[in-house]
Write an enzyme that holds these catalytic residues in place. Sequence first.
Site, PDB file in Angstrom:
ATOM      1  N   GLU A 272     -12.782  -5.990 -10.492  1.00 15.53           N
ATOM      2  CA  GLU A 272     -13.276  -5.979  -9.125  1.00 15.53           C
ATOM      3  C   GLU A 272     -13.842  -4.605  -8.777  1.00 15.53           C
ATOM      4  OE1 GLU A 272     -14.718  -7.196  -6.792  1.00 15.53           O
ATOM      5  OE2 GLU A 272     -13.264  -8.379  -5.635  1.00 15.53           O
TER       6      GLU A 272
ATOM      7  N   HIS B  45     -10.735 -15.663  -9.188  1.00 18.73           N
ATOM      8  CA  HIS B  45      -9.292 -15.874  -9.349  1.00 18.73           C
ATOM      9  C   HIS B  45      -8.706 -16.631  -8.158  1.00 18.73           C
ATOM     10  CE1 HIS B  45      -8.392 -12.892  -6.243  1.00 18.73           C
ATOM     11  NE2 HIS B  45      -9.348 -12.153  -6.772  1.00 18.73           N
TER      12      HIS B  45
END
Length: 380
Positions: free
Chosen positions: A224, A120
């Site tokens: 994550e 990202h």
Amino acid sequence: MLATSVFVLLSLSSTTLGWEWGKSGRWDHKQRTNCHGGESNINYTTISEFFQQDDPTTNPKTFDYTEANYGLINRSYPTDDEFDPRGEKTQWERFAYYVNTLNRDCDKNTQYKVLFMGRHGEGYHNAAESYFGTPAWNCYWGPLEGNGTVVWRDAQLTEDGIAQCTKANAFWKHSLATEKIPAPQSYYSSPLIRSATTANLTFSDLDLPPDRPFVPTVKEFLREGISMRTCDERSNKTHIQSLLPGFKFEEGFTEDDELWKGYEGETTEAQWKRTKVVLDDIFSNDDSTWISITSHSGQIRANLKVLGHIEFSLSTGQAIPALIKGVNQRKVDPPTTTVQSWVAEATCNAPPVTSISGQGCVCSSATTSFVAPTATTTLV
């Protein structure tokens, strides 16, 4: 004679004739769970020497995939003579043909996929960690909602992060039109807002083939590493849908985040385990060869570990491709091992006195550190 010929053709169809052209094939439930009379396991191998990111001499701190054709190495392939005898095709066209022949010629227990794994763009939590320093971020600031000015719970992208997505989008527009890079056939995203937004800004307005639309699937285990910090707690499903209505959710995706605890963090070994689960799910159920995954530095690091790739760290907005060979084979049970799934981290109740890289966080004498109990799980 005709009957014999038909029988021979049918018997060769699942191996010699391989999968449908352009697809890697998928394993049905019986193949996935049973191989040669026993429980099966998918073994992954990274086929190296195709991308600069496969090379241990490539410096991940300075490498930029947008300036290097995604890292695709300028080289020949064994199929060049049959596919491009006049030398008129692009590097990506020749590589795509070679990969498709790998799937064409492999046996029914083997498939090849090219994974485009993108991190990202910069989130507000990344900016905060850079500002406060990693030790202070980990022990005090990270577990908070924000600092009164910025909120980093399920952090959104900063202006720099959005600019990184714009850069990625421009790269894909150029590469599709000029370099003839294969458009992903499937898209997957982490459920965290920073990653899903990155995928949307990167791919949503591309001129894609009609049979390869941008319809990403959100998968819980692509998130994550689950720390105690609020940036790793995802928003509820309803909120994600309201922001990104074109996204699909995998079956069983819960309304609320049932994994983030806030008082314990996931261990590295536990993250590797869930990464293997999500990759097995993709390889088992998706017959696409070209797959986009938008997630996080730690999650991609875990992907590379499970896939047998060398370590290659990614800064925000960067990406790494990999040619992966998956083989469905009979499972050999390893010795039972017990590992910690969750572990507490020391925290300060006030901003720390110091935050020195490599030395950790030092709380003031007036505050105390808090360490919660740990939990374990058994791997079999």
